[in-house]
Design a protein around this motif. Sequence first.
Motif, short mmCIF file in Angstrom:
data_model
loop_
_atom_site.label_atom_id
_atom_site.label_comp_id
_atom_site.label_asym_id
_atom_site.label_seq_id
_atom_site.Cartn_x
_atom_site.Cartn_y
_atom_site.Cartn_z
N GLU A 205 0.90 -1.30 -0.07
CA GLU A 205 -0.29 0.08 -0.14
C GLU A 205 0.73 1.20 -0.03
O GLU A 205 2.09 1.22 0.10
CB GLU A 205 -0.99 0.19 1.22
CG GLU A 205 -1.85 -1.01 1.26
CD GLU A 205 -2.72 -1.24 2.68
OE1 GLU A 205 -2.53 -0.50 3.39
OE2 GLU A 205 -3.84 -2.05 2.50
N ALA A 206 0.32 2.46 -0.41
CA ALA A 206 1.18 3.57 -0.18
C ALA A 206 1.64 4.09 1.15
O ALA A 206 2.72 4.58 1.06
CB ALA A 206 0.06 4.65 -0.73
N SER A 207 1.21 3.34 2.17
CA SER A 207 1.76 3.74 3.49
C SER A 207 2.91 2.81 3.65
O SER A 207 3.60 2.84 4.58
CB SER A 207 0.63 3.36 4.42
OG SER A 207 0.24 2.06 4.45
N GLY A 208 3.32 1.81 2.76
CA GLY A 208 4.16 0.71 2.92
C GLY A 208 4.16 -0.43 3.64
O GLY A 208 4.77 -1.13 4.06
N GLU B 173 15.17 3.47 5.49
CA GLU B 173 15.54 3.61 4.26
C GLU B 173 14.60 3.17 3.26
O GLU B 173 14.64 3.60 2.08
CB GLU B 173 17.09 3.41 4.03
CG GLU B 173 17.73 3.65 2.89
CD GLU B 173 17.50 5.20 2.35
OE1 GLU B 173 17.78 5.72 1.31
OE2 GLU B 173 17.50 5.99 3.33
N GLU B 174 14.31 1.92 3.27
CA GLU B 174 13.56 1.08 2.47
C GLU B 174 12.22 1.86 2.16
O GLU B 174 11.66 1.87 1.23
CB GLU B 174 13.26 -0.25 2.74
CG GLU B 174 12.60 -1.33 1.59
CD GLU B 174 12.67 -2.74 1.89
OE1 GLU B 174 12.20 -3.46 0.98
OE2 GLU B 174 13.04 -3.00 2.88
N LEU B 175 11.44 2.24 3.18
CA LEU B 175 10.26 3.03 3.36
C LEU B 175 10.46 4.17 2.53
O LEU B 175 9.66 4.73 1.81
CB LEU B 175 9.77 3.28 4.60
CG LEU B 175 8.42 3.79 4.69
CD1 LEU B 175 7.16 3.09 3.95
CD2 LEU B 175 8.04 4.07 6.20
N ARG B 176 11.56 5.10 2.96
CA ARG B 176 11.97 6.43 2.06
C ARG B 176 12.04 6.04 0.67
O ARG B 176 11.33 6.86 -0.29
CB ARG B 176 12.81 6.76 2.65
CG ARG B 176 13.42 8.33 2.23
CD ARG B 176 14.73 8.86 2.53
NE ARG B 176 15.63 8.03 1.81
CZ ARG B 176 15.79 8.23 0.50
NH1 ARG B 176 15.24 9.34 -0.17
NH2 ARG B 176 16.84 7.44 -0.02
#
Length: 523
Positions: free
Chosen positions: A329-332, A473-476
């Motif tokens: 999802e867009a929220s990760g 960092e992966e979420l960013r």
Amino acid sequence: MDLDDNPDGLAGDGTYAVAVDSAARPAFSLAAFRDQMFAHVETLDIAPDLGADIGSKRWFRGLGTFVGLSVVALAFWPDFAPLEAASPLPDDDAVLGEYHSQAILPLGLGADTGRRMGPNSLVRPLAEAPERPELQMMATLGSGDSFERTLLRAGVGREEASQVLSLIERAMPLDELEPGTQIDITLGRRPAAGVSRPLEELRFRARFDLQLAVSRLDPGADLTLSRQVIRTDETPLRIRGTVGDSLYRSARAAGAPASAVQAYLKALSQQVSLERDVRSTDSFDIIVSHRRAATGERQAGQLVFAGLERGSRAPIQLMRWGKDGQFYEASGVGEQRGGLVAPVPGGMSSGYGMRRHPILGYRRMHGGVDFRARHGTPIVAVTDGSVTGAGRMGGCGNAVRLRHGNGIDTRYCHMSRIAVNRGQSVKRGQVIGYVGSTGLSTGPHLHYEMYRSGRSVNPASVEFVTRAQLSGEELRRFRETLRKIKTVEAGAALEDLAPTADEVASEVPAREIDKLDNPQPVT
């Protein structure tokens, strides 16, 4: 003499005289005679039922009728002699020449049709037939075939084929060539009778962005390899539209590939119900990986983004991310909804709870559910997990035990064959074994158990929601990629690439005769 005067009927000569009234004699009738004959034939009973009164006189009379009719039928049967076929063609050269001269054959195959073209003593074969100075052909690399065998079948000599392979391996590995690659081959004039034609040029599309050519700079010179790097653009293809009556048909009508639409529907179904939660006024947003070459070719890839605008309701935004290619999802947050998959496609034959054991004969706890399935039916994992046991497990026979998240374990019993090993990780829907009847079993079926923190629970009462959370960092990077991909304009990837200054300068001017193949539009 009046008979009334002689009541005894005695005539004068001593004989009796009898008076007969002609009106009293019955007249002959054809209809009456026919009816009498039909009535008589009906009473004959020529063909009685052979299934009744077996062994009686009436039955034997019917058997005789049957045998007699069979003999008559066989007597009138046609002859079994073979049909007379046409006589074979004569093998005399003169007669065959006459047939050949009157035949209709393609001129391109050296036909000599016509009555006057028959061979005679004045016709002599040519000592040497002329050959074409150059041969141009296209060979296709088949599935499971090698590049060398393809060249040899096209007529390239074995020595030159080895040289071509050596040159191409300097540019790319040969195993990266995909089946269906088309190879343009030009062969030159044969130097002598009985030898292979020399290779003049060989050209093919090695990759989407690379074209290779093997040619000679001068006649008789060595073969050289030239590489042409093709400029490509990887702008993804974005397709948007309204759901309408059918989400699938609307997406296909908007230009989305069938494989991308199927992946879109599968990803969307993990979040909402396609039947209840998707309305005709909603808008779909599909982004597919896409490549276009400066030469005009296009190549669509897999689904990258799946979106659904639902008016006042919360939109759905899913993007493919990671090595496993899951949607987040867009929220990760990656979420998989819809509960557990069924371990086998069959229906449930026995539920969870107390029952009489079909083999042991007494009531005992049935700590799982049974599914009807044929012998050899694949058994799949209901959700992601790891194999904690695979082998013989008492009354369960051949069984597999999986450990999932949140303290949930599952076990699959009575397998005929096990397809996983202990310590192996499995995915949702992966085959772990096959239905059988090992252990305490009365026939092929699947006994499926579930445990929570070591205690048996009813599998029908448990639903899974698996989550994968991105962080740090992966979420960013995920959010930055999602932001960039959403800036792509719909249909922008369908435009042709504008040629660069170098490409314009390298273009060969079009000849006037070639322009005839491109008709001008009428205004």
